[in-house]
Enzyme design. Sequence first.
Site, PDB file in Angstrom:
ATOM      1  N   LYS A   6       0.817  -1.219   0.000  1.00 45.12           N
ATOM      2  CA  LYS A   6       0.000   0.000   0.000  1.00 45.12           C
ATOM      3  C   LYS A   6       0.844   1.259   0.000  1.00 45.12           C
ATOM      4  O   LYS A   6       0.454   2.266  -0.579  1.00 45.12           O
ATOM      5  CB  LYS A   6      -0.916   0.020   1.236  1.00 45.12           C
ATOM      6  CG  LYS A   6      -2.152  -0.846   1.073  1.00 45.12           C
ATOM      7  CD  LYS A   6      -3.238  -0.368   2.009  1.00 45.12           C
ATOM      8  CE  LYS A   6      -4.520  -1.135   1.785  1.00 45.12           C
ATOM      9  NZ  LYS A   6      -5.532  -0.794   2.782  1.00 45.12           N
ATOM     10  N   LYS A  44      -4.334  -9.961  -6.642  1.00 45.21           N
ATOM     11  CA  LYS A  44      -5.657 -10.177  -6.039  1.00 45.21           C
ATOM     12  C   LYS A  44      -6.632  -9.087  -6.492  1.00 45.21           C
ATOM     13  O   LYS A  44      -6.218  -7.963  -6.804  1.00 45.21           O
ATOM     14  CB  LYS A  44      -5.552 -10.236  -4.510  1.00 45.21           C
ATOM     15  CG  LYS A  44      -5.283  -8.923  -3.846  1.00 45.21           C
ATOM     16  CD  LYS A  44      -5.524  -8.962  -2.335  1.00 45.21           C
ATOM     17  CE  LYS A  44      -5.270  -7.560  -1.787  1.00 45.21           C
ATOM     18  NZ  LYS A  44      -5.489  -7.355  -0.394  1.00 45.21           N
ATOM     19  N   LYS A  68      -9.932  -3.278  -4.146  1.00 45.45           N
ATOM     20  CA  LYS A  68     -10.657  -2.002  -4.278  1.00 45.45           C
ATOM     21  C   LYS A  68      -9.767  -0.910  -4.849  1.00 45.45           C
ATOM     22  O   LYS A  68     -10.237   0.051  -5.425  1.00 45.45           O
ATOM     23  CB  LYS A  68     -11.102  -1.510  -2.901  1.00 45.45           C
ATOM     24  CG  LYS A  68     -12.157  -2.343  -2.222  1.00 45.45           C
ATOM     25  CD  LYS A  68     -12.325  -1.883  -0.758  1.00 45.45           C
ATOM     26  CE  LYS A  68     -13.048  -2.929   0.047  1.00 45.45           C
ATOM     27  NZ  LYS A  68     -12.778  -2.878   1.479  1.00 45.45           N
TER      28      LYS A  68
HETATM   29  P1  TYM Z   1     -10.569  -5.329   3.478  1.00 43.97           P
HETATM   30  O1  TYM Z   1     -11.536  -4.228   3.724  1.00 43.97           O
HETATM   31  O2  TYM Z   1      -9.446  -5.105   2.532  1.00 43.97           O
HETATM   32  O3  TYM Z   1     -11.332  -6.621   2.975  1.00 43.97           O
HETATM   33  C1  TYM Z   1     -12.455  -7.116   3.662  1.00 43.97           C
HETATM   34  C2  TYM Z   1     -12.460  -8.636   3.622  1.00 43.97           C
HETATM   35  O4  TYM Z   1     -12.440  -9.099   2.263  1.00 43.97           O
HETATM   36  C3  TYM Z   1     -11.370 -10.026   2.084  1.00 43.97           C
HETATM   37  N1  TYM Z   1     -10.837  -9.877   0.726  1.00 43.97           N
HETATM   38  C4  TYM Z   1     -10.707 -10.873  -0.159  1.00 43.97           C
HETATM   39  N2  TYM Z   1     -11.024 -12.187  -0.079  1.00 43.97           N
HETATM   40  C5  TYM Z   1     -10.792 -12.954  -1.172  1.00 43.97           C
HETATM   41  N3  TYM Z   1     -10.265 -12.456  -2.337  1.00 43.97           N
HETATM   42  C6  TYM Z   1      -9.930 -11.148  -2.457  1.00 43.97           C
HETATM   43  N4  TYM Z   1      -9.444 -10.672  -3.599  1.00 43.97           N
HETATM   44  C7  TYM Z   1     -10.162 -10.291  -1.327  1.00 43.97           C
HETATM   45  N5  TYM Z   1      -9.962  -8.964  -1.109  1.00 43.97           N
HETATM   46  C8  TYM Z   1     -10.372  -8.730   0.154  1.00 43.97           C
HETATM   47  C9  TYM Z   1     -10.342  -9.630   3.137  1.00 43.97           C
HETATM   48  O5  TYM Z   1      -9.473 -10.708   3.423  1.00 43.97           O
HETATM   49  C10 TYM Z   1     -11.220  -9.240   4.299  1.00 43.97           C
HETATM   50  O6  TYM Z   1     -11.609 -10.404   5.025  1.00 43.97           O
HETATM   51  N6  TYM Z   1      -7.518  -5.337   7.421  1.00 43.97           N
HETATM   52  C11 TYM Z   1      -8.834  -5.768   6.969  1.00 43.97           C
HETATM   53  C12 TYM Z   1      -9.969  -5.135   7.746  1.00 43.97           C
HETATM   54  C13 TYM Z   1      -9.893  -5.333   9.224  1.00 43.97           C
HETATM   55  C14 TYM Z   1     -10.180  -6.556   9.912  1.00 43.97           C
HETATM   56  C15 TYM Z   1     -10.015  -6.254  11.290  1.00 43.97           C
HETATM   57  C16 TYM Z   1     -10.564  -7.830   9.499  1.00 43.97           C
HETATM   58  C17 TYM Z   1      -9.567  -4.409  10.152  1.00 43.97           C
HETATM   59  N7  TYM Z   1      -9.649  -4.945  11.396  1.00 43.97           N
HETATM   60  C18 TYM Z   1     -10.193  -7.210  12.258  1.00 43.97           C
HETATM   61  C19 TYM Z   1     -10.759  -8.810  10.487  1.00 43.97           C
HETATM   62  C20 TYM Z   1     -10.570  -8.502  11.847  1.00 43.97           C
HETATM   63  C21 TYM Z   1      -8.965  -5.349   5.519  1.00 43.97           C
HETATM   64  O7  TYM Z   1      -8.255  -4.505   5.032  1.00 43.97           O
HETATM   65  O8  TYM Z   1     -10.005  -5.883   4.872  1.00 43.97           O
END
Ligand code: TYM
Length: 345
Positions: free
Chosen positions: A115, A208, A211
């Site tokens: 990032k 992957k 967003k």
């Molecule tokens: P974020 O917002 O990027 O993504 C949310 C969830 O979607 C999953 N994900 C994917 N799964 C499969 N294929 C993909 N291409 C893909 N892109 C995203 C992510 O693995 C996630 O489960 N750091 C986390 C948010 C967070 C969080 C937490 C999660 C903050 N605190 C505590 C669990 C527990 C994140 O950036 O997710």
Amino acid sequence: MTKIENRLFSGVQPTGDLHLGNYLGAIRRFAPMQDKFECIFCVVDMHAITVWQEPEALRQKTREVAAAYIATGVDPERSIIFNQSQVMQHAELAWVFNCVARIGWMNRMTQFKDKAGKNRENASLGLYAYPSLMAADILVYRATHVPVGDDQKQHLELTRDIAQKFNNDFNSQIVAEGFEDGQFFPQTEPLISGPAMRIMSLRDGSKKMSKSDPSEMSCIALMDDADKIAQKFKKAKTDPEPLPSEADGLDGRPEARNLVEIYAALSGMTPQDVLQEFGGQGFGAFKPALAELAVSKLSPISSEISRMLADPAELDGILRKGGERAAAHAEETMKHVREIVGFVS
Ligand code: TYM
């Protein structure tokens, strides 16, 4: 304070458009968890601002993620749905964890490297400390399970390291607080197994789906209409070969594998079953079938999200109530943490 056995936490950032990766890797798995766990689902708006967000768009996206939870079956009465910034204990515990975690641990985080890009000096300090806030999200509830996509694995390993170091550093205070086994924070289990834990970009099977991808065509957004979904799958990068009949025929064909896995996850079939049905056929036949399947699964969800977004006051009320319930749990943990660390209160 009794030991927590079955408490699940997960979070999604309200940045950009929710996409098929978020849906298959995380959100669609949330509702079924309610039968087995006490569930807390968070919209992590404080994580979102680690990179610049337009304030009004952030508010809107926060409501959209909350609506997506509900539209996929999370019940805001049974489970807790809230946005992170309403529960100040997340930030409070994150600070303690900033002082427990080591700089060397943060330097190994691949998401920060991705990032921050080349201009690391110009990344926010918040982006660097992001994993520490994530550990706090989970551990402020002493959550035992966290369903996430595969890309979050490293952050969950770090969460376990932080929990363990806190338990070791403060062992005697923890025991004095009444936690005889010294395990104040649990070793949280990531729930990552199953199909579609890493959905790839439609333009590049080695990246992957994300967003923040600059190419709109790389990503199926949850809110895309039927035409857009069909168009994006039609333009998806593939190779000239027909689909194989066996799963090992997908080796070395990342784009083909990705589309087959998406089909499998959406239909509830195994990739092998999908190949049984489509093996020998070209993408000219497979892509429209995939688009039709995706539309049939996603359009009821996107209509429900749109319906809920028309009443923001209702969604804000749900988030506020969820925030109050979450804060009660978080405060229980923090009362002990302040005592353990040695803060006068
Ligand atoms: P974020 O917002 O990027 O993504 C949310 C969830 O979607 C999953 N994900 C994917 N799964 C499969 N294929 C993909 N291409 C893909 N892109 C995203 C992510 O693995 C996630 O489960 N750091 C986390 C948010 C967070 C969080 C937490 C999660 C903050 N605190 C505590 C669990 C527990 C994140 O950036 O997710």
